[in-house]
Design an enzyme around this catalytic site. Structure first.
Site, PDB file in Angstrom:
ATOM      1  N   TYR A  37       0.832  -1.221   0.000  1.00 57.39           N
ATOM      2  CA  TYR A  37       0.000   0.000   0.000  1.00 57.39           C
ATOM      3  C   TYR A  37       0.863   1.267   0.000  1.00 57.39           C
ATOM      4  O   TYR A  37       0.336   2.364  -0.205  1.00 57.39           O
ATOM      5  CB  TYR A  37      -0.935   0.045   1.216  1.00 57.39           C
ATOM      6  CG  TYR A  37      -1.855  -1.141   1.390  1.00 57.39           C
ATOM      7  CD1 TYR A  37      -2.057  -2.067   0.358  1.00 57.39           C
ATOM      8  CD2 TYR A  37      -2.527  -1.359   2.585  1.00 57.39           C
ATOM      9  CE1 TYR A  37      -2.893  -3.161   0.532  1.00 57.39           C
ATOM     10  CE2 TYR A  37      -3.364  -2.446   2.767  1.00 57.39           C
ATOM     11  CZ  TYR A  37      -3.533  -3.346   1.735  1.00 57.39           C
ATOM     12  OH  TYR A  37      -4.360  -4.426   1.911  1.00 57.39           O
ATOM     13  N   HIS A  95       1.170 -11.567   1.999  1.00 59.41           N
ATOM     14  CA  HIS A  95       0.012 -10.912   1.374  1.00 59.41           C
ATOM     15  C   HIS A  95      -0.772 -11.848   0.447  1.00 59.41           C
ATOM     16  O   HIS A  95      -1.997 -11.782   0.359  1.00 59.41           O
ATOM     17  CB  HIS A  95       0.501  -9.683   0.606  1.00 59.41           C
ATOM     18  CG  HIS A  95      -0.522  -8.618   0.435  1.00 59.41           C
ATOM     19  ND1 HIS A  95      -0.231  -7.283   0.528  1.00 59.41           N
ATOM     20  CD2 HIS A  95      -1.840  -8.681   0.191  1.00 59.41           C
ATOM     21  CE1 HIS A  95      -1.328  -6.582   0.333  1.00 59.41           C
ATOM     22  NE2 HIS A  95      -2.321  -7.404   0.125  1.00 59.41           N
TER      23      HIS A  95
HETATM   24  N1  LIG Z   1      -5.197  -8.835   1.812  1.00 61.74           N
HETATM   25  C1  LIG Z   1      -5.599  -8.333   0.649  1.00 61.74           C
HETATM   26  O1  LIG Z   1      -5.239  -8.856  -0.441  1.00 61.74           O
HETATM   27  C2  LIG Z   1      -6.525  -7.150   0.641  1.00 61.74           C
HETATM   28  C3  LIG Z   1      -7.207  -6.815  -0.550  1.00 61.74           C
HETATM   29  C4  LIG Z   1      -8.059  -5.715  -0.521  1.00 61.74           C
HETATM   30  C5  LIG Z   1      -8.233  -4.982   0.662  1.00 61.74           C
HETATM   31  N2  LIG Z   1      -7.534  -5.320   1.800  1.00 61.74           N
HETATM   32  C6  LIG Z   1      -7.691  -4.553   3.059  1.00 61.74           C
HETATM   33  O2  LIG Z   1      -9.059  -4.541   3.398  1.00 61.74           O
HETATM   34  C7  LIG Z   1      -9.492  -3.201   3.590  1.00 61.74           C
HETATM   35  C8  LIG Z   1     -10.960  -3.072   3.245  1.00 61.74           C
HETATM   36  O3  LIG Z   1     -11.214  -3.385   1.884  1.00 61.74           O
HETATM   37  P1  LIG Z   1     -11.582  -2.253   0.810  1.00 61.74           P
HETATM   38  O4  LIG Z   1     -11.149  -0.941   1.321  1.00 61.74           O
HETATM   39  O5  LIG Z   1     -11.051  -2.719  -0.491  1.00 61.74           O
HETATM   40  O6  LIG Z   1     -13.170  -2.363   0.708  1.00 61.74           O
HETATM   41  P2  LIG Z   1     -14.366  -2.043   1.734  1.00 61.74           P
HETATM   42  O7  LIG Z   1     -13.853  -1.734   3.085  1.00 61.74           O
HETATM   43  O8  LIG Z   1     -15.362  -3.142   1.561  1.00 61.74           O
HETATM   44  O9  LIG Z   1     -15.030  -0.740   1.093  1.00 61.74           O
HETATM   45  C9  LIG Z   1     -14.432   0.514   1.134  1.00 61.74           C
HETATM   46  C10 LIG Z   1     -15.361   1.472   0.372  1.00 61.74           C
HETATM   47  O10 LIG Z   1     -16.638   1.499   1.019  1.00 61.74           O
HETATM   48  C11 LIG Z   1     -17.015   2.833   1.307  1.00 61.74           C
HETATM   49  N3  LIG Z   1     -17.648   2.861   2.627  1.00 61.74           N
HETATM   50  C12 LIG Z   1     -17.070   2.604   3.832  1.00 61.74           C
HETATM   51  N4  LIG Z   1     -17.964   2.724   4.824  1.00 61.74           N
HETATM   52  C13 LIG Z   1     -19.147   3.053   4.243  1.00 61.74           C
HETATM   53  C14 LIG Z   1     -20.435   3.310   4.754  1.00 61.74           C
HETATM   54  N5  LIG Z   1     -20.703   3.243   6.060  1.00 61.74           N
HETATM   55  N6  LIG Z   1     -21.410   3.617   3.868  1.00 61.74           N
HETATM   56  C15 LIG Z   1     -21.154   3.677   2.540  1.00 61.74           C
HETATM   57  N7  LIG Z   1     -19.948   3.456   1.988  1.00 61.74           N
HETATM   58  C16 LIG Z   1     -18.945   3.138   2.843  1.00 61.74           C
HETATM   59  C17 LIG Z   1     -15.753   3.655   1.289  1.00 61.74           C
HETATM   60  O11 LIG Z   1     -16.048   4.943   0.786  1.00 61.74           O
HETATM   61  P3  LIG Z   1     -15.952   6.268   1.717  1.00 61.74           P
HETATM   62  O12 LIG Z   1     -14.499   6.573   1.827  1.00 61.74           O
HETATM   63  O13 LIG Z   1     -16.698   7.261   0.889  1.00 61.74           O
HETATM   64  O14 LIG Z   1     -16.615   5.968   3.019  1.00 61.74           O
HETATM   65  C18 LIG Z   1     -14.855   2.888   0.321  1.00 61.74           C
HETATM   66  O15 LIG Z   1     -15.051   3.363  -1.008  1.00 61.74           O
HETATM   67  C19 LIG Z   1      -8.541  -2.383   2.686  1.00 61.74           C
HETATM   68  O16 LIG Z   1      -8.590  -1.014   3.003  1.00 61.74           O
HETATM   69  C20 LIG Z   1      -7.249  -3.088   2.963  1.00 61.74           C
HETATM   70  O17 LIG Z   1      -6.702  -2.644   4.229  1.00 61.74           O
HETATM   71  C21 LIG Z   1      -6.703  -6.418   1.804  1.00 61.74           C
END
Ligand SMILES: NC(=O)c1ccc[n+]([C@@H]2O[C@H](COP(=O)([O-])OP(=O)(O)OC[C@H]3O[C@@H](n4cnc5c(N)ncnc54)[C@H](OP(=O)(O)O)[C@@H]3O)[C@@H](O)[C@H]2O)c1
Length: 262
Positions: A37, A95
């Site tokens: 990241y 990862h």
């Molecule tokens: N290990 C891996 O391979 C891997 C892969 C992907 C992700 N990750 C980790 O997992 C974390 C979470 O996944 P992600 O960020 O991809 O997806 P997520 O958490 O499912 O979704 C994030 C999105 O949802 C929106 N959001 C958050 N809260 C909300 C709410 N209460 N109402 C409406 N929209 C909302 C956010 O927009 P706003 O900013 O507008 O709220 C953002 O665009 C990542 O940040 C990362 O740390 C790990």
């Protein structure tokens, strides 16, 4: 370990620092980052801004799989710890699996990092059940961080993780907004006077899985944390279970994807 954590991808620089500090002020304690990241220093600054005791925090980072191949993994783990400024991370994960390496080669390097005091525990990410079981036969695996939300059928992986005593961590727990958009989720949210994203997160927690959700907005960060207090009925959980048919996976790499469970 807290019931819910903060994701930090794709946050960078000052926005990342602000989101981490805000989340910690609101009550989050579990922060997820990764070398990929390119935000570990900003996460560390946000942590420092919050001024909490180290013991109150739960910090997770992840090493990119190619580092286990070119012999840089340990040096990169040391650099992560320095950038984060936390002394040692609570969980150090690989990862993704690396198809060119044996699971044992990856676990041995994570063990070396733990032995050196860089991590309190070690774990994996994006490991399907067969690879997860291989890793668990070698050492205690603190978690398997995987894509986990109501639109993806992860029942097999969860059953194997439960058998092995491994707690899954759910990344993309609201599928980047797709789960809260679903009419069934919106209907259940209305019945609880809750936000649809809270229902999406409460479903993950009801499965015994720890969601790490990312938001750039203070109101969403606060609301998502509030999902810890939302209890869904067994009937509501069954209605949400049905949304993963057909099963939808959103996070895939261009190459080197493992043989997923579904
Ligand atoms: N290990 C891996 O391979 C891997 C892969 C992907 C992700 N990750 C980790 O997992 C974390 C979470 O996944 P992600 O960020 O991809 O997806 P997520 O958490 O499912 O979704 C994030 C999105 O949802 C929106 N959001 C958050 N809260 C909300 C709410 N209460 N109402 C409406 N929209 C909302 C956010 O927009 P706003 O900013 O507008 O709220 C953002 O665009 C990542 O940040 C990362 O740390 C790990």
């Amino acid at each position: 370990m807290q019931k819910i954590g903060l994701g930090t991808w794709p946050l960078k620089d000052s926005l990342c620092r602000e989101v981490v500090a805000t989340a910690l002020e609101l009550g989050y304690r579990h922060i997820d980052t990764a070398q990929m990241y390119a935000n570990e220093a900003a996460v560390g600054q946000g942590i420092a801004d919050a001024g909490l005791e180290r013991d109150a925090l739960f910090v997770v980072t992840k090493i990119w799989p190619s580092s286990f191949e070119d012999g840089t993994a340990l040096a990169r783990a040391r650099a992560s710890i320095a950038a984060l400024g936390v002394g040692a991370v609570d969980q150090l994960l690989v990862h993704w699996p690396n198809p060119r390496l044996k699971v044992a080669q990856i676990i041995e390097t994570l063990q070396a990092a733990r032995d050196e005091g860089l991590a309190h525990s070690i774990g994996v990410s994006n490991f399907p059940s067969a690879l997860m079981a291989e890793a668990a036969a070698l050492d205690t695996i603190a978690t398997n961080q995987v894509e986990f939300h109501a639109l993806l059928d992860q029942r097999k992986l969860l059953a194997v993780a439960n058998d092995l005593g491994i707690r899954l961590t759910a990344y993309m727990p609201i599928a980047r907004g797709k789960v809260p958009e679903h009419p069934v989720v919106q209907d259940i949210a209305a019945a609880h006077s809750a936000q649809p994203a809270q229902v999406a997160l409460a479903w993950v927690m009801a499965k015994g899985v720890t969601p790490i959700c990312m938001s750039t907005k203070r109101a969403n960060l606060a609301s998502n944390l509030g999902a810890c207090d939302l209890a869904l009925s067994p009937d509501e959980i069954v209605r949400i279970d049905a949304l993963s048919s057909p099963s939808q996976r959103f996070c895939e790499r261009d190459s080197d994807n493992p043989d997923w469970d579904n």
